[in-house]
Motif scaffolding. Structure first.
Motif, PDB file in Angstrom:
ATOM      1  N   UNK A   1       0.849  -1.170   0.000  1.00  0.00           N
ATOM      2  CA  UNK A   1       0.000   0.000   0.000  1.00  0.00           C
ATOM      3  C   UNK A   1       0.897   1.236   0.000  1.00  0.00           C
ATOM      4  N   UNK A   2       0.433   2.273  -0.637  1.00  0.00           N
ATOM      5  CA  UNK A   2       1.116   3.562  -0.612  1.00  0.00           C
ATOM      6  C   UNK A   2       0.890   4.226   0.747  1.00  0.00           C
ATOM      7  N   UNK A   3       1.856   4.966   1.265  1.00  0.00           N
ATOM      8  CA  UNK A   3       1.653   5.665   2.540  1.00  0.00           C
ATOM      9  C   UNK A   3       0.469   6.631   2.480  1.00  0.00           C
ATOM     10  N   UNK A   4      -0.230   6.702   3.584  1.00  0.00           N
ATOM     11  CA  UNK A   4      -1.422   7.535   3.711  1.00  0.00           C
ATOM     12  C   UNK A   4      -1.150   8.611   4.756  1.00  0.00           C
ATOM     13  N   UNK A   5      -1.465   9.853   4.417  1.00  0.00           N
ATOM     14  CA  UNK A   5      -1.323  10.949   5.371  1.00  0.00           C
ATOM     15  C   UNK A   5      -2.593  11.060   6.192  1.00  0.00           C
ATOM     16  N   UNK A   6      -2.436  11.403   7.468  1.00  0.00           N
ATOM     17  CA  UNK A   6      -3.570  11.484   8.394  1.00  0.00           C
ATOM     18  C   UNK A   6      -3.478  12.789   9.175  1.00  0.00           C
ATOM     19  N   UNK A   7      -4.613  13.434   9.363  1.00  0.00           N
ATOM     20  CA  UNK A   7      -4.691  14.601  10.231  1.00  0.00           C
ATOM     21  C   UNK A   7      -5.117  14.109  11.605  1.00  0.00           C
ATOM     22  N   UNK A   8      -4.310  14.402  12.617  1.00  0.00           N
ATOM     23  CA  UNK A   8      -4.610  13.978  13.988  1.00  0.00           C
ATOM     24  C   UNK A   8      -4.856  15.201  14.867  1.00  0.00           C
ATOM     25  N   UNK A   9      -5.759  16.067  14.428  1.00  0.00           N
ATOM     26  CA  UNK A   9      -6.058  17.269  15.200  1.00  0.00           C
ATOM     27  C   UNK A   9      -4.917  18.257  15.125  1.00  0.00           C
ATOM     28  N   UNK A  10      -4.184  18.405  16.209  1.00  0.00           N
ATOM     29  CA  UNK A  10      -3.067  19.345  16.259  1.00  0.00           C
ATOM     30  C   UNK A  10      -1.808  18.814  15.585  1.00  0.00           C
ATOM     31  N   UNK A  11      -1.843  17.587  15.134  1.00  0.00           N
ATOM     32  CA  UNK A  11      -0.657  16.938  14.586  1.00  0.00           C
ATOM     33  C   UNK A  11      -0.938  16.422  13.187  1.00  0.00           C
ATOM     34  N   UNK A  45       8.685  -1.459   4.107  1.00  0.00           N
ATOM     35  CA  UNK A  45       7.639  -2.144   4.872  1.00  0.00           C
ATOM     36  C   UNK A  45       6.245  -1.697   4.442  1.00  0.00           C
ATOM     37  N   UNK A  46       6.072  -0.415   4.105  1.00  0.00           N
ATOM     38  CA  UNK A  46       4.797   0.048   3.554  1.00  0.00           C
ATOM     39  C   UNK A  46       4.496  -0.725   2.277  1.00  0.00           C
ATOM     40  N   UNK A  47       5.463  -0.777   1.380  1.00  0.00           N
ATOM     41  CA  UNK A  47       5.269  -1.415   0.071  1.00  0.00           C
ATOM     42  C   UNK A  47       4.943  -2.898   0.201  1.00  0.00           C
ATOM     43  N   UNK A  48       5.502  -3.548   1.221  1.00  0.00           N
ATOM     44  CA  UNK A  48       5.287  -4.978   1.427  1.00  0.00           C
ATOM     45  C   UNK A  48       4.086  -5.269   2.328  1.00  0.00           C
ATOM     46  N   UNK A  49       3.366  -4.234   2.774  1.00  0.00           N
ATOM     47  CA  UNK A  49       2.229  -4.401   3.695  1.00  0.00           C
ATOM     48  C   UNK A  49       2.628  -5.168   4.959  1.00  0.00           C
ATOM     49  N   UNK A  50       3.807  -4.846   5.492  1.00  0.00           N
ATOM     50  CA  UNK A  50       4.295  -5.462   6.732  1.00  0.00           C
ATOM     51  C   UNK A  50       4.104  -4.549   7.932  1.00  0.00           C
ATOM     52  N   UNK A  51       4.435  -3.279   7.745  1.00  0.00           N
ATOM     53  CA  UNK A  51       4.387  -2.311   8.841  1.00  0.00           C
ATOM     54  C   UNK A  51       4.094  -0.939   8.235  1.00  0.00           C
ATOM     55  N   UNK A 103      -8.580   0.371  12.601  1.00  0.00           N
ATOM     56  CA  UNK A 103      -9.818  -0.363  12.804  1.00  0.00           C
ATOM     57  C   UNK A 103     -10.896   0.032  11.805  1.00  0.00           C
ATOM     58  N   UNK A 104     -11.150   1.330  11.668  1.00  0.00           N
ATOM     59  CA  UNK A 104     -12.242   1.799  10.801  1.00  0.00           C
ATOM     60  C   UNK A 104     -11.839   1.861   9.343  1.00  0.00           C
ATOM     61  N   UNK A 105     -10.647   2.368   9.062  1.00  0.00           N
ATOM     62  CA  UNK A 105     -10.227   2.556   7.683  1.00  0.00           C
ATOM     63  C   UNK A 105      -9.693   1.309   7.012  1.00  0.00           C
ATOM     64  N   UNK A 106      -9.011   0.467   7.800  1.00  0.00           N
ATOM     65  CA  UNK A 106      -8.381  -0.715   7.220  1.00  0.00           C
ATOM     66  C   UNK A 106      -9.060  -2.026   7.629  1.00  0.00           C
ATOM     67  N   UNK A 107      -9.996  -1.955   8.564  1.00  0.00           N
ATOM     68  CA  UNK A 107     -10.713  -3.156   8.999  1.00  0.00           C
ATOM     69  C   UNK A 107      -9.862  -4.111   9.824  1.00  0.00           C
ATOM     70  N   UNK A 108      -8.859  -3.591  10.505  1.00  0.00           N
ATOM     71  CA  UNK A 108      -7.971  -4.418  11.317  1.00  0.00           C
ATOM     72  C   UNK A 108      -8.417  -4.460  12.769  1.00  0.00           C
TER      73      UNK A 108
END
Length: 113
Positions: A1-11, A45-51, A103-108
């Motif tokens: 998977x390609x890296x995904x950017x996330x907004x975490x409020x102040x971060x 690790x992103x590219x290999x869906x490991x971490x 949990x919500x976005x990836x179903x993990x």
């Protein structure tokens, strides 16, 4: 998977970088991670869906304050993270946000590491 950017409020959470525009390696060293291959390993690790890992950044400067990650194992993942000294609030916010995304976005099924 390609890296995904996330907004975490102040971060702002983004993939680790070491290129001509942004170099997280000095901040990683300040956080105790002295391996010069850390950014390249996280990218692989992103590219290999490991971490999946995120640099937790101050939004106006892009400075890395912490790192959070999800280590995948089938339909579950272990959530881990660390912060540079004095940046525990950024880490706490990012851990909550990444757990919710996993949990919500990836179903993990996400558990703390």
């Amino acid at each position: 998977m390609e890296p995904i950017e996330i907004n975490a409020g102040s971060w702002y959470l983004r993939a680790l970088r070491a290129d001509d525009r942004v170099d997280d390696r000095p901040a990683l060293t300040a956080g105790g991670i002295e391996d010069p291959g850390h950014v390249a390993r996280r990218t692989a690790q992103w590219a290999a869906d490991e971490h999946y890992s995120w640099a937790v950044c101050e939004p106006t400067t892009g400075e890395l304050l912490a790192e959070v990650g999800l280590t995948l194992d089938g339909d579950s993942a272990v959530l881990t993270g660390w912060a540079r000294p004095g940046h525990d609030a950024a880490l706490d916010a990012a851990l909550t946000t990444v757990a919710r995304f996993g949990e919500s976005g990836l179903g993990l099924t996400v558990s703390p590491g």
